[in-house]
Design a protein around this motif. Structure first.
Motif, PDB file in Angstrom:
ATOM      1  N   ILE A  59      -1.593   0.574   7.264  1.00  0.00           N
ATOM      2  CA  ILE A  59      -0.974   1.884   7.095  1.00  0.00           C
ATOM      3  C   ILE A  59      -0.093   2.211   8.300  1.00  0.00           C
ATOM      4  O   ILE A  59      -0.460   1.937   9.432  1.00  0.00           O
ATOM      5  CB  ILE A  59      -2.043   2.968   6.874  1.00  0.00           C
ATOM      6  N   CYS A  60       1.070   2.764   8.018  1.00  0.00           N
ATOM      7  CA  CYS A  60       2.032   3.078   9.073  1.00  0.00           C
ATOM      8  C   CYS A  60       2.633   4.450   8.794  1.00  0.00           C
ATOM      9  O   CYS A  60       3.186   4.677   7.713  1.00  0.00           O
ATOM     10  CB  CYS A  60       3.118   2.007   9.089  1.00  0.00           C
ATOM     11  N   GLU A  61       2.501   5.341   9.762  1.00  0.00           N
ATOM     12  CA  GLU A  61       3.074   6.665   9.604  1.00  0.00           C
ATOM     13  C   GLU A  61       4.579   6.583   9.834  1.00  0.00           C
ATOM     14  O   GLU A  61       5.037   6.002  10.815  1.00  0.00           O
ATOM     15  CB  GLU A  61       2.425   7.635  10.592  1.00  0.00           C
TER      16      GLU A  61
ATOM     17  N   VAL B 170       1.970  13.065   3.538  1.00  0.00           N
ATOM     18  CA  VAL B 170       0.596  12.883   4.027  1.00  0.00           C
ATOM     19  C   VAL B 170       0.624  12.152   5.363  1.00  0.00           C
ATOM     20  O   VAL B 170       1.612  11.518   5.719  1.00  0.00           O
ATOM     21  CB  VAL B 170      -0.276  12.095   3.015  1.00  0.00           C
ATOM     22  N   SER B 171      -0.499  12.229   6.081  1.00  0.00           N
ATOM     23  CA  SER B 171      -0.614  11.531   7.359  1.00  0.00           C
ATOM     24  C   SER B 171      -1.454  10.275   7.188  1.00  0.00           C
ATOM     25  O   SER B 171      -2.231  10.151   6.234  1.00  0.00           O
ATOM     26  CB  SER B 171      -1.261  12.435   8.406  1.00  0.00           C
ATOM     27  N   ALA B 172      -1.346   9.357   8.131  1.00  0.00           N
ATOM     28  CA  ALA B 172      -2.130   8.123   8.099  1.00  0.00           C
ATOM     29  C   ALA B 172      -3.621   8.429   8.173  1.00  0.00           C
ATOM     30  O   ALA B 172      -4.429   7.822   7.467  1.00  0.00           O
ATOM     31  CB  ALA B 172      -1.711   7.201   9.244  1.00  0.00           C
TER      32      ALA B 172
ATOM     33  N   ASP C 272       3.583   4.551   4.948  1.00  0.00           N
ATOM     34  CA  ASP C 272       3.779   3.320   4.191  1.00  0.00           C
ATOM     35  C   ASP C 272       2.442   2.600   4.159  1.00  0.00           C
ATOM     36  O   ASP C 272       1.750   2.526   5.187  1.00  0.00           O
ATOM     37  CB  ASP C 272       4.828   2.417   4.843  1.00  0.00           C
ATOM     38  N   ILE C 273       2.068   2.088   2.997  1.00  0.00           N
ATOM     39  CA  ILE C 273       0.798   1.393   2.821  1.00  0.00           C
ATOM     40  C   ILE C 273       1.068  -0.030   2.351  1.00  0.00           C
ATOM     41  O   ILE C 273       1.786  -0.236   1.371  1.00  0.00           O
ATOM     42  CB  ILE C 273      -0.081   2.101   1.772  1.00  0.00           C
ATOM     43  N   ALA C 274       0.491  -1.009   3.065  1.00  0.00           N
ATOM     44  CA  ALA C 274       0.507  -2.402   2.619  1.00  0.00           C
ATOM     45  C   ALA C 274      -0.729  -2.582   1.748  1.00  0.00           C
ATOM     46  O   ALA C 274      -1.845  -2.282   2.171  1.00  0.00           O
ATOM     47  CB  ALA C 274       0.474  -3.344   3.813  1.00  0.00           C
TER      48      ALA C 274
ATOM     49  N   HIS D  44       5.169   3.843  -0.455  1.00  0.00           N
ATOM     50  CA  HIS D  44       5.417   4.988   0.429  1.00  0.00           C
ATOM     51  C   HIS D  44       4.787   6.207  -0.230  1.00  0.00           C
ATOM     52  O   HIS D  44       4.990   6.458  -1.418  1.00  0.00           O
ATOM     53  CB  HIS D  44       6.913   5.216   0.638  1.00  0.00           C
ATOM     54  N   VAL D  45       4.010   6.952   0.551  1.00  0.00           N
ATOM     55  CA  VAL D  45       3.412   8.195   0.072  1.00  0.00           C
ATOM     56  C   VAL D  45       3.986   9.327   0.916  1.00  0.00           C
ATOM     57  O   VAL D  45       3.799   9.356   2.136  1.00  0.00           O
ATOM     58  CB  VAL D  45       1.867   8.181   0.183  1.00  0.00           C
TER      59      VAL D  45
END
Length: 102
Positions: free
Chosen positions: A10-12, A90-92, A18-20, A86-87
């Motif tokens: 996860i990367c803010e 929201v935060s990581a 962004d979520i792998a 990508h969401v």
């Protein structure tokens, strides 16, 4: 989130995360199955046919995170088990808590 609890999947980014993700379609149930090679592993009940598994991934994440499906975008991996999503909004830390809390 402290560096010791940071996850590589996860990367803010500006305006969201962004979520792998590593998707395993055709499972008995749709559920988070921990981590797999630097990605969040998600078992998906839907088959990998005609985008059904991708739609199931988005619907599941929207439900678990309490966001609209329109806030989730599949940015890569449309026809691959390895996906990036990508969401927005929201935060990581929030995503980590919602997806990996017992």
């Amino acid at each position: 989130m402290t560096p010791s609890t940071r996850r590589t999947w996860i990367c803010e980014v500006n305006g969201g995360v962004d979520i792998a993700l590593y998707a395993q379609p055709g499972a008995k149930a749709t559920e988070v199955a921990g981590e797999h090679e630097g990605a969040l592993k998600l078992r998906v009940r839907a088959p990998p046919v005609d985008g059904k598994a991708n739609a199931a991934v988005i619907a599941f994440l929207a439900l678990k995170l309490g966001v609209a499906k329109s806030q989730i975008e599949l940015t890569s991996g449309d026809k691959n088990r390895r996906k990036r999503l990508h969401v927005a909004g929201v935060s990581a830390e929030f995503v980590h808590e919602k997806l990996l809390s017992a």
